[in-house]
Structure formats: structure tokens, C-alpha cells
Design an enzyme around this catalytic site. Structure first.
Site, PDB file in Angstrom:
ATOM      1  N   ASP A 184       7.057   7.524  -4.683  1.00  0.00           N
ATOM      2  CA  ASP A 184       6.634   7.002  -3.390  1.00  0.00           C
ATOM      3  C   ASP A 184       7.287   5.657  -3.095  1.00  0.00           C
ATOM      4  O   ASP A 184       7.790   4.971  -4.000  1.00  0.00           O
ATOM      5  CB  ASP A 184       5.116   6.826  -3.364  1.00  0.00           C
ATOM      6  CG  ASP A 184       4.404   8.081  -2.881  1.00  0.00           C
ATOM      7  OD1 ASP A 184       5.089   9.036  -2.506  1.00  0.00           O
ATOM      8  OD2 ASP A 184       3.166   8.098  -2.899  1.00  0.00           O
TER       9      ASP A 184
ATOM     10  N   GLY B 219      -0.656   2.964  -6.925  1.00  0.00           N
ATOM     11  CA  GLY B 219      -2.106   2.936  -7.077  1.00  0.00           C
ATOM     12  C   GLY B 219      -2.606   4.134  -7.847  1.00  0.00           C
ATOM     13  O   GLY B 219      -2.060   4.514  -8.879  1.00  0.00           O
ATOM     14  N   ASP B 220      -3.670   4.774  -7.330  1.00  0.00           N
ATOM     15  CA  ASP B 220      -4.235   5.968  -7.944  1.00  0.00           C
ATOM     16  C   ASP B 220      -3.937   7.160  -7.038  1.00  0.00           C
ATOM     17  O   ASP B 220      -4.132   7.082  -5.820  1.00  0.00           O
ATOM     18  CB  ASP B 220      -5.746   5.814  -8.121  1.00  0.00           C
ATOM     19  CG  ASP B 220      -6.368   7.048  -8.753  1.00  0.00           C
ATOM     20  OD1 ASP B 220      -6.460   7.083  -9.985  1.00  0.00           O
ATOM     21  OD2 ASP B 220      -6.740   7.978  -8.009  1.00  0.00           O
TER      22      ASP B 220
ATOM     23  N   ALA C   4      -5.369   0.125  -5.624  1.00  0.00           N
ATOM     24  CA  ALA C   4      -5.035  -1.179  -5.062  1.00  0.00           C
ATOM     25  C   ALA C   4      -6.255  -2.076  -4.886  1.00  0.00           C
ATOM     26  O   ALA C   4      -6.176  -3.294  -5.069  1.00  0.00           O
ATOM     27  CB  ALA C   4      -4.327  -0.995  -3.721  1.00  0.00           C
TER      28      ALA C   4
ATOM     29  N   MET D 127      -4.152   0.276   4.011  1.00  0.00           N
ATOM     30  CA  MET D 127      -3.187   0.651   5.055  1.00  0.00           C
ATOM     31  C   MET D 127      -3.676   0.258   6.446  1.00  0.00           C
ATOM     32  O   MET D 127      -3.580   1.028   7.408  1.00  0.00           O
ATOM     33  CB  MET D 127      -2.914   2.166   4.995  1.00  0.00           C
ATOM     34  CG  MET D 127      -2.321   2.601   3.665  1.00  0.00           C
ATOM     35  SD  MET D 127      -2.182   4.402   3.487  1.00  0.00           S
ATOM     36  CE  MET D 127      -3.893   4.855   3.141  1.00  0.00           C
TER      37      MET D 127
ATOM     38  N   LYS E 257       7.336   7.463   2.323  1.00  0.00           N
ATOM     39  CA  LYS E 257       7.073   7.613   3.756  1.00  0.00           C
ATOM     40  C   LYS E 257       7.100   6.222   4.393  1.00  0.00           C
ATOM     41  O   LYS E 257       6.292   5.364   4.035  1.00  0.00           O
ATOM     42  CB  LYS E 257       5.714   8.262   3.997  1.00  0.00           C
ATOM     43  CG  LYS E 257       5.498   9.581   3.276  1.00  0.00           C
ATOM     44  CD  LYS E 257       4.119  10.131   3.605  1.00  0.00           C
ATOM     45  CE  LYS E 257       3.825  11.381   2.815  1.00  0.00           C
ATOM     46  NZ  LYS E 257       3.473  11.100   1.424  1.00  0.00           N
TER      47      LYS E 257
END
Length: 498
Positions: free
Chosen positions: A248, A303-304, A333, A395, A270
Site C-alpha cells: 500500500d 497499520g492493521d 494508527a 483518513m 491508492k
């Protein structure tokens, strides 16, 4: 080579330990784990050693050392703090041609006890020949992180099935290929999940076929927030197993640097505002395609993977296509940004609950939609009226104005503390402290960009005093801002009000 490496079978055989302090206790524990009959000779014994004697685990002889104790021994260990006593034990062992380890004394020892990585029946031993035991210990720590704990169970299963494997694969090359499949295929994964019967069934099915099916699989791995030190040991092992890594955008270069050097890394990040659905379809296709070619695919997420990371959607896709998968959690996070900014997400005095939310949903959904205005009877929260909740938003930097408006409409006070943590846990981390009423203006002033996490609640103010990492930005009563380096004196909470 100064010493000949060797593994001794001590099951049911006598080992004599002279000394009964804590150092001796550690040697006793190792000998018992190896199945030895342990006789301990000492003038006095530590309570832990006494407890072993009372439980019948060892034969404790209190009094002066009698060299005749070594007559039936296979190994001697001298672990007293008296070098003359240790020399006496070493000399008595030498006259009987008996190996003797004198703890922390290579000169008197005829055998060394190595640093051990235990994956029974697999055992990895590291020795410096007594020259630098600390280096051997540090190497053991590094090696420990590389080897899956389930390897011991795999070796035990292979040992039990060895006659069947030899019969089904009489040719040496075919047997070697099968053992490679055992290491790389689904059997180890089943053992890691604690499913021994499934692992044995998979092994038997593979033996019944001329060639085992390709051992492709997907490991959904959480890379953590960016600091490579926060990657889990299982995550590190996954990166070293990977043939293909689908990474990512938020995976830090420092984490990717830990991967196998010959792994094929594919960037599937992304970009904000980009065509997420088409990118996600490509990720699904890549996972299935590479796994079906027998490759180990690591789907690496910041993160997870199961917290706002589409991990569930990807597992559903793999399940539908019959691809074996595992999930390796990562530090999400919220936990990392809070910790690195000195903000406890829960606190007995300020917050007894925690809510994690995201500003992004699947196309057609709504997040942070404007709330209806409060009824005339509803009054804004007084600063002292704490609801005992911490709210963390992922986000959400681009949607910060809408989030602020919603929280204010719900009745939260304009001076409710807020923090924005940008690039949490990374060297470029910045933590901005403001209030609900001023956070949008301050975020613009300091050009806060994604990735950034929003923390709202009384606990956010604690970061002004407890910050220890990165740059801390504090808003002042005049609506301006000041910088405070981590660990320095921070202004009081009222200075955060804009």
C-alpha cells in the site's frame, strides 16, 4: 574451529550440578528440559532450587562437594561463585574423562553451553567458545525472530510421518521436493493455527498424489504505522517468506527494506481522490493470480489490515477463489499515533471509552453527514462536563471542516481539545494541538497533510505535556502557534485554546 559442535542425548542420564544459586538454577532448568536426571550438590540452596527438590524434580545433596558424585555422571556443571571450588569440580571431571562446563569460565571448561533457539525437536545453538557470550546471545535474539514457532510442530509431524514419506517418495530428489513443499505449503500454516488434524490430513493428501499442488498462499500483513521497529515478529517472518509483495501507499520504505531482497514488490497504493475501486479490483486479481502460480504473496497494508483497510473484502475474495490465506495483525494508527504523541487514548480521569471512525466508505455511503441542529433545550457541553469518550478519526484531514461542524452540532464544546498527528511514528511526525473550534484554521495554517489522524477528547490535551517524539505544534490564546520539541516543557492546557 576451536570447539567441536555436538548435541548430547541426556534423557534418563545423570548430570551433576555443583552450586544451587540462580545461575545454577538456569542450568538445572535446561538439563531438566533435556530429560536429564539432575543431581545438585551445594552447601546451601536458593528457594527456587529447594522448591524443585521438594517437588521431586532434582536430587539435592546439601553439604561439601564429593567427587564420587561424578562416578555415574555423563555431564558435570560447576556453577558456584568460588573459583577454587569450580576448579575442584573441573579437575574431578577431567580425571574421569567427563565433560565439564564451568559457568563463565572458558579456561576451566571442557564443554560450552551455547545460546539456544528452541523449536523442539529443532534446536539451533550458537556458541562463541566462551570468547564473547554476549555476542552469541545477541545473535540468538536475532535468529529467534526469524524462525516460526510452528516449525517445531512441523518437524515433529515430519518425524512421525517419515516412514510414510520414504515409502511414497523413494527417490531422494522427490523426497527433498516434498520436504520443501512441507515448509512452504499449507501444512505449516495449519500448525500455526493450532489445527494439528488438518495439518496431518493435508500431508496425507499430498503424499497420495504424484505431485503436491502448488503451495501458493496470501499473507495479509499489517505493516504498522511506519516505524519499522513496530512491525511484529510474525510480520517480519512473512516479509522474509514473500515471493511477491503487494504494498500500500502508506507502507514506509523502512518497513519494505526488511523484505527478502529478491521479492517482487508491486506498488498497489491508492492515491487520495484516485479510482479506488479499479485499483482494488487489480489487487484482487494480482493476489489470486500469483497465489495460483504457487507463490507466497504478502498483501502489505499500513497499520492493521482489519481496521479500515479493506482486509475483510480481500479475505472474502480469496475465500471465494479457494486461495489459502493468513492474517498477521499490525499496530493500527490510532494506537501508534496516540502513543508517539504522548496521548493516552483512555485515562481513568478523562476517558473510559474509545471510538474509531473513518471518513471513507464504499461508494454510495455517507460519513460525517451534517447532523440535525440541536433542539432549543439542548445546551453545549460545559468544558467540565466530560463525556468520558475519546474519538479517533482515520483518513479525515480532507473532511475536517465537515467533521468539526458535525461535532459542534451534536453539542460538543468549541474548546474541546483536539490533536492532529501527521506521519505518526515516523521521523517527520508532527502533532498539532488545538480545540474543536480552532482545529480547521490551525490545520490549514500548518499545512497538515495525509496521512494524519484526528484525536478528539479531553485526553488530547495531555499530549502537550507528555509528548516525547517528533515535533509538537501548540496553538496559543492569540490564535497563533508555537513550536515545542518533544520532551521539552509544554504550555499548560489553557494555551491550547485558540
Amino acid at each position: 574451529m576451536n570447539h567441536f559442535p555436538l548435541f548430547a542425548d541426556l534423557k534418563g542420564r545423570t548430570a551433576v550440578v555443583v552450586g544451587a544459586g540462580l545461575v545454577a538454577e538456569r542450568k538445572i532448568a535446561l538439563l531438566l528440559a533435556a530429560g536429564a536426571r539432575v543431581v545438585v550438590s551445594a552447601r546451601a540452596a536458593h528457594p527456587q532450587v529447594l522448591a524443585r527438590a521438594q517437588a521431586g524434580e532434582i536430587d539435592l545433596r546439601l553439604g561439601s562437594f564429593d567427587p564420587a558424585l561424578l562416578d555415574e555422571a555423563w555431564l558435570a556443571v560447576a556453577a558456584t561463585n568460588d573459583r577454587a571450588q569450580n576448579r575442584q569440580v573441573a579437575d574431578a571431571a577431567a580425571t574421569r574423562r567427563l565433560f565439564c562446563n564451568v559457568v563463565d569460565d572458558p579456561e576451566l571448561s571442557s564443554v560450552q553451553v551455547p545460546a539456544i533457539v528452541d523449536r523442539a525437536p529443532l534446536t539451533i545453538a550458537i556458541s562463541s567458545g566462551g570468547a564473547a557470550p554476549v555476542i552469541a546471545r545477541r545473535l540468538r535474539e536475532r535468529i529467534e525472530s526469524m524462525f516460526d514457532p510452528a516449525l517445531g510442530a512441523l518437524a515433529a509431524l515430519a518425524q512421525r510421518k517419515r516412514p510414510d514419506i520414504r515409502q511414497a517418495r523413494p527417490q531422494l530428489r522427490a523426497r527433498r521436493d516434498f520436504y520443501d513443499w512441507l515448509l512452504d505449503g499449507p501444512v505449516l500454516g495449519a500448525l500455526r493455527r493450532g489445527r494439528e488434524n488438518e495439518a496431518e490430513s493435508l500431508l496425507d493428501q499430498a503424499l497420495a498424489t504424484a505431485n503436491p499442488p502448488p503451495a501458493g498462499k496470501v499473507l495479509l500483513v499489517g505493516a504498522g504505522p511506519g516505524d519499522p521497529g513496530l512491525l511484529t515478529l510474525r510480520g517480519l517472518r512473512a516479509l522474509n517468506e514473500a515471493d511477491v509483495i503487494l504494498a500500500d501507499r502508506l507502507v514506509s520504505p523502512a518497513v519494505l527494506a526488511l523484505a527478502r531482497r529478491d521479492a517482487h514488490v508491486i506498488d498497489v497504493g491508492k492515491a487520495p481522490g484516485g479510482p479506488h475501486e479499479s485499483t482494488q479490483s487489480r489487487i484482487h486479481a494480482l493476489m489470486v493470480s500469483h497465489a495460483r502460480q504457487g507463490r507466497c504473496v504478502v498483501r502489505l497494508k499500513g497499520g492493521d489490515p482489519m481496521v479500515f483497510g479493506r482486509g475483510g473484502e480481500e479475505l472474502q475474495h480469496l475465500k471465494r477463489h479457494g486461495i489459502a490465506y493468513e492474517v498477521v495483525p499490525g499496530i493500527t494508527a490510532a494506537l501508534a499515533c496516540g502513543a508517539y504523541a504522548g496521548i493516552p487514548l483512555t485515562h481513568r480521569d478523562h476517558a473510559q471509552s474509545l471510538t474509531l471512525s473513518t471518513a471513507h466508505v464504499k461508494a454510495g455511503g455517507q460519513v460525517n453527514a451534517p447532523a440535525p441542529p440541536p433542539s432549543p433545550s439542548a445546551e453545549p457541553h460545559d468544558p467540565a462536563d466530560r463525556d468520558g469518550q475519546t474519538r479517533v478519526y482515520y483518513m479525515g484531514v480532507e473532511r475536517l471542516p465537515a467533521l468539526r461542524d458535525r461535532l459542534l452540532a451534536e453539542g460538543h464544546a468549541a474548546n474541546l481539545p483536539c490533536a492532529l498527528v501527521e506521519n505518526g511514528s515516523r521521523p517527520e511526525q508532527r502533532a498539532l494541538h488545538a480545540t474543536l473550534g480552532s482545529v480547521v484554521e490551525q490545520a490549514r495554517r500548518h499545512a497538515i497533510r495525509s496521512p494524519a489522524l484526528i484525536i478528539v477528547g479531553e485526553v488530547a490535551a495531555l499530549g502537550m505535556d507528555l509528548a516525547w517524539f517528533g515535533e509538537t505544534l501548540l496553538t496559543t490564546t492569540a490564535g497563533e502557534s508555537s513550536d515545542a520539541s518533544a520532551g521539552g516543557a509544554a504550555p499548560q492546557r489553557q494555551q491550547a485554546a485558540a
